[in-house]
Each structure stands twice: as structure tokens, then as C-alpha cells.
Design a protein around this motif. Structure first.
Motif, short mmCIF file in Angstrom:
data_model
loop_
_atom_site.label_atom_id
_atom_site.label_comp_id
_atom_site.label_asym_id
_atom_site.label_seq_id
_atom_site.Cartn_x
_atom_site.Cartn_y
_atom_site.Cartn_z
N THR A 1 14.34 10.67 3.56
CA THR A 1 13.45 9.55 3.87
C THR A 1 12.28 10.01 4.72
OG1 THR A 1 14.81 9.03 5.78
CG2 THR A 1 15.31 7.84 3.74
N SER A 2 11.24 9.14 4.78
CA SER A 2 10.09 9.35 5.64
C SER A 2 9.42 10.71 5.44
CB SER A 2 10.55 9.19 7.10
OG SER A 2 9.45 8.96 7.91
N PHE B 1 6.77 -10.01 11.54
CA PHE B 1 5.31 -9.86 11.43
C PHE B 1 4.68 -9.49 12.77
CE2 PHE B 1 5.54 -12.97 7.67
CZ PHE B 1 5.74 -11.93 6.79
N ARG C 1 -3.15 5.19 14.68
CA ARG C 1 -3.20 6.05 13.50
C ARG C 1 -4.58 6.68 13.35
NH1 ARG C 1 -2.10 4.03 7.42
NH2 ARG C 1 -3.61 5.35 6.37
N ARG D 1 17.93 3.66 11.07
CA ARG D 1 17.82 2.65 10.02
C ARG D 1 18.42 3.16 8.71
NH1 ARG D 1 11.83 0.46 10.51
NH2 ARG D 1 11.38 2.66 10.71
N GLU D 2 18.28 4.46 8.49
CA GLU D 2 18.90 5.04 7.29
C GLU D 2 20.43 4.95 7.39
OE1 GLU D 2 17.31 8.80 6.09
OE2 GLU D 2 19.09 9.29 4.91
N ARG E 1 1.21 4.94 -2.72
CA ARG E 1 1.31 6.36 -2.36
C ARG E 1 2.52 7.00 -3.02
NH1 ARG E 1 -2.23 7.24 2.34
NH2 ARG E 1 -3.37 5.29 2.47
N ALA F 1 18.34 -6.22 11.36
CA ALA F 1 17.38 -5.17 11.66
C ALA F 1 16.47 -5.49 12.84
CB ALA F 1 16.52 -4.90 10.42
N THR G 1 6.02 -3.54 4.07
CA THR G 1 5.23 -4.23 5.11
C THR G 1 5.83 -5.57 5.49
OG1 THR G 1 3.64 -4.05 3.33
CG2 THR G 1 2.79 -3.92 5.51
N ASP G 2 6.59 -6.19 4.58
CA ASP G 2 7.15 -7.49 4.95
C ASP G 2 8.62 -7.37 5.37
OD1 ASP G 2 7.97 -6.88 2.41
OD2 ASP G 2 7.76 -8.89 1.61
N ALA H 1 17.83 4.28 1.60
CA ALA H 1 19.14 4.85 1.96
C ALA H 1 20.27 4.08 1.27
CB ALA H 1 19.33 4.82 3.48
N PHE I 1 13.98 6.01 12.55
CA PHE I 1 14.06 6.32 11.11
C PHE I 1 15.49 6.73 10.76
CE2 PHE I 1 9.44 6.67 11.54
CZ PHE I 1 9.07 5.87 10.47
N VAL J 1 10.08 12.12 11.73
CA VAL J 1 10.73 11.02 12.44
C VAL J 1 10.15 10.96 13.85
CG1 VAL J 1 12.84 11.14 11.08
CG2 VAL J 1 12.67 12.45 13.20
N GLN K 1 3.18 0.29 12.73
CA GLN K 1 4.03 0.02 11.58
C GLN K 1 4.67 1.28 11.00
OE1 GLN K 1 2.15 -2.43 8.54
NE2 GLN K 1 2.97 -0.99 7.07
N THR K 2 3.87 2.33 10.84
CA THR K 2 4.43 3.54 10.27
C THR K 2 4.71 4.60 11.31
OG1 THR K 2 2.18 3.93 9.59
CG2 THR K 2 3.75 3.46 7.86
N ASN L 1 8.58 4.26 2.61
CA ASN L 1 9.57 4.41 3.69
C ASN L 1 9.89 3.07 4.33
OD1 ASN L 1 7.12 4.17 4.99
ND2 ASN L 1 7.55 5.72 6.53
N GLU L 2 8.97 2.15 4.26
CA GLU L 2 9.20 0.87 4.93
C GLU L 2 8.26 -0.14 4.30
OE1 GLU L 2 9.36 0.86 9.27
OE2 GLU L 2 7.84 -0.68 9.25
N ARG M 1 10.32 -4.48 6.18
CA ARG M 1 10.36 -3.53 7.27
C ARG M 1 11.76 -3.06 7.62
NH1 ARG M 1 7.32 -3.97 12.51
NH2 ARG M 1 7.47 -1.75 12.24
N SER M 2 12.70 -3.12 6.67
CA SER M 2 14.04 -2.70 7.03
C SER M 2 14.12 -1.19 7.00
CB SER M 2 15.06 -3.31 6.08
OG SER M 2 15.04 -2.65 4.83
N ALA M 3 13.28 -0.56 6.17
CA ALA M 3 13.35 0.88 5.95
C ALA M 3 14.78 1.29 5.61
CB ALA M 3 12.84 1.66 7.17
N ALA M 4 15.50 0.40 4.98
CA ALA M 4 16.90 0.67 4.68
C ALA M 4 17.17 0.71 3.20
CB ALA M 4 17.78 -0.40 5.34
N GLU N 1 2.96 7.21 4.88
CA GLU N 1 1.60 7.04 4.34
C GLU N 1 0.80 8.35 4.33
OE1 GLU N 1 2.06 6.11 7.52
OE2 GLU N 1 0.23 6.66 8.60
N GLU O 1 0.82 -1.21 0.00
CA GLU O 1 0.00 0.00 0.00
C GLU O 1 0.85 1.26 0.00
OE1 GLU O 1 -3.57 1.51 2.77
OE2 GLU O 1 -1.64 2.53 2.74
N GLY P 1 21.64 1.34 6.94
CA GLY P 1 21.58 0.90 5.55
C GLY P 1 22.79 1.40 4.77
N ARG P 2 23.08 2.68 4.93
CA ARG P 2 24.22 3.25 4.21
C ARG P 2 25.53 2.62 4.67
NH1 ARG P 2 24.12 8.19 1.26
NH2 ARG P 2 22.07 9.16 1.17
#
Ligand SMILES: Cc1cc2nc3c(=O)[nH]c(=O)nc-3n(C[C@H](O)[C@H](O)[C@H](O)COP(=O)(O)OP(=O)(O)OC[C@H]3O[C@@H](n4cnc5c(N)ncnc54)[C@H](O)[C@@H]3O)c2cc1C
Ligand SMILES: Nc1ncnc2c1ncn2[C@@H]1O[C@H](COP(=O)(O)O)[C@@H](O)[C@H]1O
Lengths: 259, 319
Positions: free
Chosen positions: A142-143, B134, B235, B99-100, A41, B115, A121-122, A130, B96, A160, B251-252, A118-119, A124-127, A179, A37, B103-104
């Protein structure tokens, strides 16, 4: 301005999501696969920006054959074309390996802006966003919950934990959206029909010049050691309020010394 | 012994509680060392605090000029790994920003990101982390097969502390922000007042759509304040304007795993659960006996939050 939108096909969050209990990888057969989803967006943002500034949107995914469905959804929303990276050797790639493959495809596209969720759903590293920026030598914002472009500069609101900031970055850049960025449009009938005719380029690892030893479960630098389904919460119980439930809840917390 | 590097998290010239937890986690897999990017005026205080929290070495850098977003921290982490040489792992808070950065850094080090870790250990000399998947339905242990593992750590997961170090060795790092870096034009922090931060709080009380309005969120706040907890929101509550977006759990939003999570008027959608399911004890109050939140509640109350929560507040205040 030309924009690449990264989209990922994920197990439906509303289904019963499972992991294979052998290698703890995702059980793709357990649930319906849908476009994430958050990525719809991202598509919405990209379409809005090209409506304002011209240019075209390319949807990009790395995933099994069935991931074409997710690309068709993006095309039906209005993306002009799509790139599907698929190769048996990719199965089980971790975020770092995925980013190497996506970066190779993005280099070929040469766009002004790369939009991602940004992340996922499965994962979820949000990496991944970057990591892409790092590989492509681009700035990453990001975000993001709001974004405007003026010439070759973008201004974004980045949210954040605990606050937000207004960020400026030169294009080309990588942007990941949260989102709140926009409600995705529904594809109309015309969009769905024309999506069937829009070009989808399929790329393999060989096409991208990525070394097969560096991807997939075997080439990834992370490996699952073991896993377990979380044991169901034991001793959990639910009462119906008879006028004393608040006091009972307090007693529960105090007796268990958690408060 | 190899060093395990931690990115120090600071706010207003002080260490945030998660830094001590990161150092405690690091101590399990190496000699805990901290990477600190701070204003030179705050350096001495922070170095002392890091020593007290267990850092045997502190690698310090001044932030690069021009307010670049995160690039200073990234450059400092990279330089710290090079300067240290023998590094068993890098631990970064799973926010946030974190994690950025992770990753880098993993791309730079050609390694992997472990993670959302909630536990870390050495297994036959290998760094192994535990990650809930999950929304906590599974728990999987991960390791890396090459390079220095970059661990993102979910705060509030362990309670150990590292042995304090009296006078940590200080290593100076020089960092520059590479072009083209994004710049921060303005920053806003949601005032939390006297409440603890969401990720650091041992108790989180969250309100959902069931709270009904911004004014009525005082019911949630009063309960939180009675137990020294943080306030969270679903949310739906955020979208309805009941509570600011910065407090969204899920989640977000922010992921939390406090000792106690109290959900008031929250149905327990999968995306909400993803951010709180690893909480140790979960209490839920909801009018609807079929609300999915009850599936994961240790103590569930089917009832009106406006009678149950004030009674709970009162009973806990008398304790
Ligand atoms: C991509 C994506 C990301 C998302 N991320 C998040 C996220 O980070 N966090 C998040 O929370 N959600 C997230 N969601 C939304 C999520 O799916 C749910 O819509 C949301 O969590 C619902 O919030 P709620 O439980 O407050 O509202 P509802 O589902 O409407 O539940 C309200 C509950 O309050 C109860 N109630 C009403 N009045 C009372 C009363 N007086 N006393 C007691 N109980 C009462 C009702 O019985 C009901 O169960 C996300 C969704 C998507 C698609
Ligand atoms: N396999 C993939 N194909 C295309 N895009 C991806 C893929 N994996 C991740 N992404 C993008 O990166 C974002 C963040 O994913 P992640 O880092 O896995 O949380 C997603 O929302 C996608 O936009």
C-alpha cells in the motif's frame, strides 16, 4: 500482464460536501460526482505498466448508475474495458462490505495486478485495498510512490508516516498508490471518442453471487449512531499585522494556557 | 470484564507515546491489554513499560523470520483475539500501517472498521466511536452491529491515562508469516532529531509554499523548537522541495490534531485542512486576507510570515 484498476466516484472535493443529516450517509446530490483524482493516478500507473509489459487494463467500480462517467474517464485515458458493479442493495455499504463485492468481481477477472488509490477522498478508510488482499489471499503493498515489475515480481517504494521502504512482492498482488506515483495523462480527442465504444460490463449482486444481506446499509457491520455538523469555531478572529502581531499571537497562546 | 486489545507501537526498543493513549482509550471500553510484536531482547523492557501505561495483560510475539511487511503484526492480532476470547474492541493507531492491519483484521473477524476515531465510549454496552468527517466539517458517532469492532485511532485525541498495572500477565503468541508475503528490502526513517513526531506532538508548526525555499524553512523550525513542537509542511512545500515528503500534513500526508497548530504561508486548501482541522487551537499567518485558512483559524494574522513568525518565536522564548 493484465491489470484491474479500481476507481471510485466521489463528491468533488472543491464543492461543498455534505452528509444527510438523517442517517449521516453521503449526500450525493450536494456536489458534482467526479472520478477520485487519486484513482486517475492508479489508471496512469496501470497504463504505463501495460505499455511496458503488454496486457490490458480493466477499470472496475462499484457505485450508483452515474458512476459510469468515472469509468468512461478511465476508458478515455486508455483502459481497454470496464466493469460497473451496481445494485440498489449496495447503497450505504461500508468498507468491509464494499471489499466483499469488489473481491467477487476481481475473482472473475483473474488479473496479475490490482491497482487502487491509497485513500479515497470521501471514504478515507484507506482500508479497502488491504481488505481486498485479505479476501483474495494476495500480498498487498500500500501507499506506493514508485513501482516497477520484473517478470512476476514487483518492487515498490512504500511511503508511510516518518519514512519509506523498498518492498518486494510476488504477483499477483494488490497495490495502492499515493499521489506521487504519476501525473495522470489527459484523455485526447481520439481517446474520448473511442471510450464510447469500449465495452462496459454491468454486474449485479446476483451476477457476483454475493449475498444481499451482507451489503448495503443494513448488511454492513458498521452503523452511524448520530452526528452533527461541527459547530463553527467560536471566538476565532483575524488581525492585520501592525508590527506587533507576532507578540499578540504569543500573548493569545499564553493567556489561553495552550502554550 | 471483556478485554480491549491495543496494538503496541514501538520504535527503537521503546514505546511510542500513542501506545499509552491507545491503552487509555481501551480502558474506557474494557480491560486494557496490549499486543506486542518485538525482538525478544526488547521484550522485558517493553512489557514493563506497557504495564506502567495501563496494560493488565501483554500478548507477545516475536516477529516472523524474513522481514515480511506487516504480516507478523496481523498474525499476532488475530492470534491475540483468539487467545483472549472475550474482546470488546481492538484499537490500532490510524497510520498507513495501522489502517492496513485494521482492514485485514476486520475482514478476518467479519466485523467492521471504526475509522479515524477521536473518541470512544460505551453506550448501553455498545462500543461507540466519534469520527470527524470531511476534514472536521462533521462529527459522526459510529458503532458496529456484529463481530469485534476494529478501531483505528487518531493519536493526540484524548488526554486520559490508564491506571498503571504492576505486573501485567504475559501471554506468549506464536506467529508465522503466511506466504505470499511482501518483504521489506530496505527501510529509511527520516531523522527528526530532537523534535517530537508529528502525530505525537502537542504543537505542530507547518510551513507552506509561502515559506519560499528550503533554507527559509529555518523560520518554521525555530518556532517549532522554541515550543518543543514538530515541523510539518503543506504538499506544495513538499513538492517544491522545501521540506521532505515525510512531513506532509493533510489528506495524503499525516493527520495531526495537536493542542496548537501554527500554519505559516499555507493557504488552507481542503486537502491540507483534512489533516489538521481537528487541532484544538489553530494559528495562521498569511499575507492574503482571503486565504481559506482564516476560516478555521482561532487566531489569524494577515501579514508577512518572515516578520510575524520570528516575533512570535522571540515572545514565546522569553516566556
Ligand atoms: C488528491 C490530492 C491530495 C492532496 N493532499 C494534500 C495534503 O496531504 N496536504 C496538503 O497540504 N495539500 C494536499 N493537496 C494539495 C492542496 O490542494 C494544495 O495545493 C496545497 O495544500 C497548497 O499548499 P500551500 O498552502 O502551501 O500553497 P498555496 O496554496 O500556494 O499557498 C501559499 C500561501 O502562502 C501565502 N504566502 C506567500 N508568501 C507569504 C509570506 N511571505 N507570508 C505569509 N504568507 C505568505 C500566500 O498568500 C498563499 O496563501 C492535495 C491535492 C490533491 C488533489
Ligand atoms: N466503491 C468502490 N469502487 C471501486 N473502487 C473502490 C471503491 N471504494 C474504494 N475503492 C478503491 O479503494 C481505494 C481506497 O479507498 P478507501 O479504502 O475507501 O479509502 C480507492 O482509491 C479505490 O481505488
Amino acid at each position: 500482464m493484465d491489470i484491474a484498476v479500481l476507481i471510485k466516484q466521489v463528491p468533488d472535493t472543491y464543492g461543498e460536501r455534505r452528509l444527510h443529516e438523517t442517517d449521516w450517509s453521503l449526500d450525493r446530490a450536494a456536489t458534482d460526482a467526479v472520478i477520485d483524482e487519486i484513482d486517475t493516478r492508479g489508471v496512469e500507473l496501470a497504463l504505463t505498466l501495460t505499455e511496458q509489459h503488454g496486457g490490458e487494463v480493466t477499470a472496475v467500480t462499484m457505485g450508483p448508475d452515474g458512476a459510469t462517467d468515472a469509468l468512461r474517464k478511465a476508458l478515455a485515458m486508455g483502459a481497454a474495458k470496464a466493469v460497473h458493479i451496481t445494485d440498489p442493495a449496495l447503497a450505504g455499504s461500508d468498507a468491509v462490505a464494499t471489499s466483499a463485492v469488489l473481491a467477487a468481481a476481481l475473482r472473475q477477472l483473474d488479473v496479475d495486478l490490482i491497482v487502487t488509490g491509497n485513500e479515497s477522498t470521501d471514504g478515507r478508510s484507506a482500508a479497502v485495498p488491504a481488505m481486498l488482499a485479505e479476501r483474495l489471499g494476495l500480498p498487498a503493498v500500500t501507499s506506493v510512490r514508485a513501482l516497477t515489475v520484473d517478470g512476476d515480481t514487483l518492487t515498490a517504494e512504500r511511503v508511510v508516516e516518518g519514512g519509506w521502504a523498498r518492498i518486494q512482492a510476488p504477483l499477483p498482488a494488490v497495490v495502492s498508490v499515493n499521489e506521487k506515483i504519476a501525473e495522470p495523462r489527459y484523455p485526447n480527442f481520439k481517446g474520448i471518442m473511442s471510450a464510447k465504444k469500449k465495452p462496459v460490463t454491468t454486474l449485479t449482486l446476483a451476477d457476483l453471487g454475493v449475498d444481499a444481506d451482507r451489503v448495503g446499509a443494513a448488511g454492513s457491520a458498521t452503523r452511524a449512531v448520530d452526528g452533527a455538523p461541527r459547530p463553527p469555531r467560536t471566538g476565532g478572529h483575524t488581525i492585520t499585522d501592525d508590527g506587533s502581531a507576532g507578540a499578540q499571537a504569543a500573548r493569545y497562546l499564553i493567556e489561553r494556557k495552550v502554550l | 470484564m471483556p478485554q480491549a486489545l491495543v496494538l503496541a507501537v514501538t520504535a527503537d526498543g521503546a514505546l511510542r507515546p500513542v501506545t499509552a493513549e491507545l491503552l487509555a482509550a481501551a480502558a474506557r471500553v474494557g480491560d486494557p491489554a496490549a499486543v506486542l510484536v518485538c525482538d525478544p531482547a526488547e521484550r522485558d523492557t517493553l512489557v514493563t513499560a506497557l504495564g506502567a501505561a495501563g496494560a493488565t495483560t501483554v500478548l507477545v510475539a516475536a516477529p516472523p523470520a524474513g522481514a515480511p511487511l506487516l504480516t507478523g503484526e496481523l498474525a499476532a492480532l488475530t492470534a491475540a483475539v483468539t487467545a483472549t476470547g472475550d474482546v470488546s474492541a481492538v484499537l490500532i493507531e490510524s497510520t498507513f500501517d495501522g489502517r492496513e492491519l485494521a482492514g485485514r483484521l476486520a475482514v478476518r473477524l467479519d466485523s467492521g472498521v471504526l475509522a479515524e476515531s477521536t473518541d470512544v465510549e460505551l453506550l448501553d454496552g455498545q462500543v461507540v466511536v466519534t469520527q470527524p468527517a470531511f476534514g472536521g466539517a462533521y462529527s459522526v458517532r459510529w458503532t458496529t452491529t456484529r463481530g469485534v469492532p476494529v478501531i483505528t485511532w487518531r493519536g493526540n485525541s484524548i488526554e486520559d491515562t490508564a491506571a498503571p498495572a504492576d505486573a501485567p500477565a504475559v501471554v506468549e503468541l506464536t506467529v508465522e508469516a503466511p506466504a505470499p508475503a511482501p518483504t521489506v528490502l530496505e527501510e529509511h526513517h527520516e531523522p527528526v532529531g530532537d523534535r517530537p513526531e508529528l502525530t505525537a506532538a502537542s504543537v505542530v508548526v507547518s510551513g507552506g509554499r509561502g515559506v519560499g525555499s528550503a533554507e527559509k524553512f529555518t523560520v518554521v523550525e525555530q518556532l517549532a523548537d522554541t515550543v518543543g513542537g514538530a515541523v510539518g509542511a503543506s504538499r506544495a512545500a513538499v513538492d517544491a522541495g522545501f521540506y521532505p515528503a515525510q512531513f506532509q500534513v493533510g489528506q495524503t500526508g499525516t493527520s495531526v490534531s495537536p493542542q496548537v497548530y501554527i500554519a505559516l504561508g499555507i493557504s488552507g486548501a481542503i486537502q491540507h485542512r483534512a489533516g489538521m482541522q481537528t487541532s484544538k487551537t489553530i494559528v495562521a499567518v498569511n499575507k492574503d486576507p482571503d486565504a481559506p485558512i482564516f476560516e478555521i483559524a482561532d487566531f489569524g494574522v494577515v501579514g508577512d510570515l518572515f516578520t510575524v513568525a520570528p516575533q512570535l518565536t522571540e515572545a514565546l522564548a522569553e516566556r
